[in-house]
Write an enzyme that holds these catalytic residues in place. Structure first.
Site, mmCIF file in Angstrom:
data_model
loop_
_atom_site.group_PDB
_atom_site.id
_atom_site.type_symbol
_atom_site.label_atom_id
_atom_site.label_comp_id
_atom_site.label_asym_id
_atom_site.label_seq_id
_atom_site.Cartn_x
_atom_site.Cartn_y
_atom_site.Cartn_z
ATOM 1 N N LYS A 205 0.964 -1.296 0.016
ATOM 2 C CA LYS A 205 -0.045 0.036 -0.034
ATOM 3 C C LYS A 205 0.866 1.352 -0.030
ATOM 4 O O LYS A 205 0.660 2.102 -0.659
ATOM 5 C CB LYS A 205 -0.824 -0.007 1.245
ATOM 6 C CG LYS A 205 -2.051 -1.055 1.489
ATOM 7 C CD LYS A 205 -2.984 -0.925 2.650
ATOM 8 C CE LYS A 205 -3.635 -1.933 2.521
ATOM 9 N NZ LYS A 205 -4.866 -1.740 3.867
ATOM 10 N N SER B 272 -0.789 0.453 6.256
ATOM 11 C CA SER B 272 -1.013 -0.522 7.229
ATOM 12 C C SER B 272 -2.179 -1.606 6.863
ATOM 13 O O SER B 272 -2.996 -1.171 6.081
ATOM 14 C CB SER B 272 -1.571 0.134 8.623
ATOM 15 O OG SER B 272 -1.726 -0.465 9.464
ATOM 16 N N ASP B 273 -2.156 -2.716 7.536
ATOM 17 C CA ASP B 273 -3.288 -3.583 7.080
ATOM 18 C C ASP B 273 -3.603 -4.464 8.143
ATOM 19 O O ASP B 273 -2.423 -4.934 9.038
ATOM 20 C CB ASP B 273 -2.817 -4.508 5.780
ATOM 21 C CG ASP B 273 -4.144 -5.284 5.426
ATOM 22 O OD1 ASP B 273 -4.876 -4.665 4.764
ATOM 23 O OD2 ASP B 273 -3.927 -6.364 5.841
ATOM 24 N N THR B 274 -4.918 -4.700 8.869
ATOM 25 C CA THR B 274 -5.212 -5.697 9.636
ATOM 26 C C THR B 274 -5.985 -6.794 9.216
ATOM 27 O O THR B 274 -6.863 -6.727 8.602
ATOM 28 C CB THR B 274 -5.856 -4.900 10.913
ATOM 29 O OG1 THR B 274 -5.023 -3.586 11.231
ATOM 30 C CG2 THR B 274 -6.193 -5.695 12.154
ATOM 31 N N GLY C 52 0.006 -5.288 10.038
ATOM 32 C CA GLY C 52 1.241 -4.937 9.424
ATOM 33 C C GLY C 52 1.413 -3.526 9.341
ATOM 34 O O GLY C 52 0.320 -2.704 9.045
#
Length: 292
Positions: free
Chosen positions: A138, A164-166, A201
């Site tokens: 991203k 960010s990624d959850t 992340g």
């Protein structure tokens, strides 16, 4: 065709290099009826060029936080922070950190759905690495877009792009946002009465304006463990009807109505919301210190 070319370029870039661990292949509800308690939490890190591996310590041996560096960031100053996400929860967390009016928001051009499908076809990629790679992709996609489109840095010397990624991880099965109400019901039944892990992340890319140099300066995954109470069918149905699960990884929001389903947890509550505040504070302090 330019947009198609850009998305393909971002997808190709996303796969080098990848740490290899366990398989994230999804399982059926029946395979998750017997929970396994795993009490160790982990934090996984990889970096690109000019990596920053460990926490910056002051001369007194204490960790440096963003608190003393807030003045280094501003929308109009030489160094700016860009959040590559439209998540209101992540904006809320940055505001809570004292960054209100000190960052901008720009949606990443990454074809996220396509990348998720590509990553899912690599069974050797672990869930923490999956979240980290999405976060990196991203931020990198936006950085490449800024350089390719020759976005004017204006009076900014450099830009830090935060991605960010959850994801929710149930025994190696990655639970993203539900596709529909039936999918949300399936996820909530999987999580009912058991432990699961939540991986967030985080990646920070630095763009040096003038030279168009792009560097990955920080990348990590923060993991928390969450224990759900046993949910009745009535409660699952009622929760789905609120609409809250439909835009949340794992079909629940710990900071909202879904918080009452959480019996207990181990780890960073704010990371489950979408950004690990403490770890991010230290990482931003480090990269800003290096920027001088």
């Amino acid at each position: 065709y330019a947009g198609i070319f850009l998305n393909c370029h971002y997808l190709i870039d996303a796969f080098a290099p990848l740490p290899i661990n366990a398989s994230p292949s999804c399982c059926s509800l029946q395979e998750h009826q017997q929970p396994q308690d795993r009490h160790n939490m982990s934090s996984h890190s990889t970096t690109d060029s000019d990596p920053i591996q460990s926490s910056t310590l002051t001369s007194a041996g204490t960790e440096s936080l963003l608190l003393s560096k807030l003045g280094s960031l501003s929308k109009d100053g030489p160094v700016r922070l860009i959040l590559a996400s439209q998540s209101p929860r992540r904006r809320e967390i940055l505001d809570m950190m004292g960054l209100a009016n000190r960052y901008t928001v720009t949606f990443s051009p990454l074809d996220e759905a396509s990348l998720q499908m590509e990553l899912a076809n690599h069974p050797s990629i672990s869930p923490p690495t999956y979240a980290q790679k999405l976060a990196e992709s991203k931020a990198r996609a936006l950085a490449l877009h800024m350089v390719k489109e020759e976005t004017d840095g204006g009076h900014h010397d450099s830009s830090f792009i935060l991605g960010s990624d959850t994801i929710v991880d149930k025994g190696g099965c990655i639970l993203e946002k539900p596709k529909n109400e039936q999918d949300a019901k399936r996820m909530l039944k999987m999580l009912s009465g058991t432990w699961h892990e939540v991986h967030t992340g985080v990646a920070i890319y630095k763009v040096n304006h003038g030279t168009d140099e792009i560097n990955l300066v920080s990348s990590f995954t923060e993991t928390a463990k969450v224990k759900f109470t046993t949910l009745s069918d009535e409660d699952i149905h009622a929760y789905i009807q609120t609409g809250e699960p439909m835009d949340k990884a794992g079909a629940y929001g710990i900071q909202g109505i879904g918080g009452q389903m959480v019996e207990r947890m181990e780890g960073d509550f704010v990371a489950v919301m979408g950004l690990p505040m403490h770890r991010l504070s230290g990482e931003l302090a480090k990269v800003l210190s290096k920027s001088g």
